[in-house]
Scaffold this motif. Sequence first.
Motif, PDB file in Angstrom:
ATOM      1  N   ASP A 130      56.336  -5.353  10.240  1.00  0.00           N
ATOM      2  CA  ASP A 130      55.809  -5.020   8.917  1.00  0.00           C
ATOM      3  C   ASP A 130      56.827  -4.224   8.092  1.00  0.00           C
ATOM      4  OD1 ASP A 130      55.800  -2.665  10.356  1.00  0.00           O
ATOM      5  OD2 ASP A 130      53.897  -1.959   9.533  1.00  0.00           O
ATOM      6  N   LYS A 131      58.089  -4.472   8.345  1.00  0.00           N
ATOM      7  CA  LYS A 131      59.121  -3.702   7.652  1.00  0.00           C
ATOM      8  C   LYS A 131      59.741  -4.539   6.532  1.00  0.00           C
ATOM      9  CE  LYS A 131      60.232  -0.805  11.630  1.00  0.00           C
ATOM     10  NZ  LYS A 131      59.122  -1.293  12.446  1.00  0.00           N
ATOM     11  N   LEU A 153      67.321   4.385  -1.057  1.00  0.00           N
ATOM     12  CA  LEU A 153      67.698   5.308   0.018  1.00  0.00           C
ATOM     13  C   LEU A 153      68.237   6.617  -0.550  1.00  0.00           C
ATOM     14  CD1 LEU A 153      68.185   5.980   2.998  1.00  0.00           C
ATOM     15  CD2 LEU A 153      70.380   4.758   2.821  1.00  0.00           C
ATOM     16  N   ASP A 154      69.040   6.549  -1.604  1.00  0.00           N
ATOM     17  CA  ASP A 154      69.578   7.778  -2.211  1.00  0.00           C
ATOM     18  C   ASP A 154      68.448   8.663  -2.707  1.00  0.00           C
ATOM     19  OD1 ASP A 154      72.072   6.786  -1.667  1.00  0.00           O
ATOM     20  OD2 ASP A 154      72.362   5.934  -3.675  1.00  0.00           O
ATOM     21  N   ARG A 155      67.484   8.074  -3.366  1.00  0.00           N
ATOM     22  CA  ARG A 155      66.378   8.869  -3.900  1.00  0.00           C
ATOM     23  C   ARG A 155      65.511   9.454  -2.778  1.00  0.00           C
ATOM     24  NH1 ARG A 155      64.693  12.600  -7.124  1.00  0.00           N
ATOM     25  NH2 ARG A 155      62.454  12.483  -7.578  1.00  0.00           N
ATOM     26  N   MET A 210      59.793   6.564   7.565  1.00  0.00           N
ATOM     27  CA  MET A 210      59.413   6.341   6.168  1.00  0.00           C
ATOM     28  C   MET A 210      58.348   5.251   6.090  1.00  0.00           C
ATOM     29  SD  MET A 210      63.086   6.451   4.210  1.00  0.00           S
ATOM     30  CE  MET A 210      64.166   7.899   4.305  1.00  0.00           C
ATOM     31  N   LEU A 211      57.230   5.578   5.473  1.00  0.00           N
ATOM     32  CA  LEU A 211      56.124   4.642   5.288  1.00  0.00           C
ATOM     33  C   LEU A 211      55.841   4.508   3.798  1.00  0.00           C
ATOM     34  CD1 LEU A 211      53.729   5.868   8.127  1.00  0.00           C
ATOM     35  CD2 LEU A 211      55.435   4.051   8.237  1.00  0.00           C
ATOM     36  N   PHE A 212      55.426   3.295   3.405  1.00  0.00           N
ATOM     37  CA  PHE A 212      55.232   3.005   1.984  1.00  0.00           C
ATOM     38  C   PHE A 212      53.908   2.283   1.763  1.00  0.00           C
ATOM     39  CE2 PHE A 212      59.761   3.124   2.834  1.00  0.00           C
ATOM     40  CZ  PHE A 212      60.239   3.970   1.854  1.00  0.00           C
ATOM     41  N   GLY A 272      56.699  -0.316   6.654  1.00  0.00           N
ATOM     42  CA  GLY A 272      57.852   0.532   6.910  1.00  0.00           C
ATOM     43  C   GLY A 272      59.078  -0.098   6.276  1.00  0.00           C
ATOM     44  N   VAL A 273      60.241   0.484   6.520  1.00  0.00           N
ATOM     45  CA  VAL A 273      61.486  -0.024   5.960  1.00  0.00           C
ATOM     46  C   VAL A 273      62.470  -0.277   7.095  1.00  0.00           C
ATOM     47  CG1 VAL A 273      62.370   2.297   5.542  1.00  0.00           C
ATOM     48  CG2 VAL A 273      63.332   0.352   4.265  1.00  0.00           C
ATOM     49  N   LEU A 274      63.206  -1.393   7.007  1.00  0.00           N
ATOM     50  CA  LEU A 274      64.181  -1.763   8.038  1.00  0.00           C
ATOM     51  C   LEU A 274      65.599  -1.427   7.601  1.00  0.00           C
ATOM     52  CD1 LEU A 274      64.680  -3.173  10.775  1.00  0.00           C
ATOM     53  CD2 LEU A 274      64.910  -5.331   9.502  1.00  0.00           C
ATOM     54  N   GLU A 275      65.976  -1.858   6.403  1.00  0.00           N
ATOM     55  CA  GLU A 275      67.337  -1.617   5.904  1.00  0.00           C
ATOM     56  C   GLU A 275      67.294  -1.412   4.392  1.00  0.00           C
ATOM     57  OE1 GLU A 275      70.361  -4.039   8.814  1.00  0.00           O
ATOM     58  OE2 GLU A 275      69.164  -5.258   7.438  1.00  0.00           O
ATOM     59  N   PHE A 276      68.427  -0.914   3.849  1.00  0.00           N
ATOM     60  CA  PHE A 276      68.588  -0.734   2.396  1.00  0.00           C
ATOM     61  C   PHE A 276      69.797  -1.551   1.943  1.00  0.00           C
ATOM     62  CE2 PHE A 276      66.334   2.968   3.933  1.00  0.00           C
ATOM     63  CZ  PHE A 276      65.353   3.168   2.979  1.00  0.00           C
ATOM     64  N   ILE A 277      69.672  -2.867   2.022  1.00  0.00           N
ATOM     65  CA  ILE A 277      70.801  -3.748   1.681  1.00  0.00           C
ATOM     66  C   ILE A 277      70.401  -4.783   0.627  1.00  0.00           C
ATOM     67  CG2 ILE A 277      71.911  -3.454   3.942  1.00  0.00           C
ATOM     68  CD1 ILE A 277      70.716  -6.164   4.738  1.00  0.00           C
TER      69      ILE A 277
END
Length: 322
Positions: free
Chosen positions: A34-35, A43-45, A55-57, A71-76
């Motif tokens: 579920d990422k 990611l910077d913010r 981190m959950l959204f 959730g989050v896996l990567e910031f690409i």
Amino acid sequence: MFFGGFNYYGNSFEQTYRCYPASFIDKPQLEIGDKIIMPPSALDRLASLHIDYPMLFELHNAATERVSHCGVLEFIAEEGMIYMPYWMMQNLLLQEGDIVRVKNATLPKGTYVKLQPHTKDFLDISNPKAILETTLRNFSCLTTGDSIMVAYNNKKYYIDIVETKPSSAISIIETDCEVDFAPPLDYKEPERPQTSLTRSNAPEQAHHDLQNEAEVEKKFTPFVGVGRRLDGKPSKENTPSIGSSVKDNKSETIDGTKRLSPSNSEGSSSRQAKGKLIFGSNANRTPKEEPKVAPKEANEQPEKKEEPKFQAFSGKKYSLKG
């Protein structure tokens, strides 16, 4: 507050993105879990806000008012875009390029979850509990009303999240959670056997059974046939009629030889030679002597006299002295 071309409010992260399925990038493992994948600016913010890990959204589709969590896996990802599993887009009723709002969230650790498979095929797996535990390791949270996807043996199984405790959205990272299963959506209860006959119909059924038994007894009649005696005499139960008494005098014995009727036994005994042994009812017969033929009916023509037959011990006498 304006940051890098995106709007962030206070100490929370909230931004809108255009969403696309994971098939748009070379990340097939994204479908198992579920990422999502977010842009580097997010990611910077998040780092500046000191957001707690993991981190959950919260994902919100304003057009359909559907809400889910991830959730989050990567910031690409490219700026202004996010990539998510296709089954999550189906839960949120999103199409490719639709707008979705992403907001950071804090969820309590789950203590209970109730699952309901779409098909009963999932229960036919040798160990569905182990497969589910392995799959849920790729999940960060669960939301009541969502349908998650479990991939096993080149087949996809969809499972509804029926209930979660202590809230409608829970975190399942490093927590002991009780899992319960509801019957599959395509499950059908086995048909119950027909109940026994009511009391009102019982007498009618009993009467019908007696009629059937009576018919069976009529059809089956054992020991049917004509009785025969071993000594060749006619059976007393099957006494012949008067008209056929003359013909019965010619009846045969069991071995096929003819015998004299009882009515002619007196006349034949008078013709018996002297010095012969007599046994029972066959007094008219001598050893090695063939039975005599019974006389024919009175209305028939008399038979021709038969030639004298061979009689034993009927020759001349001789003395040993000469």
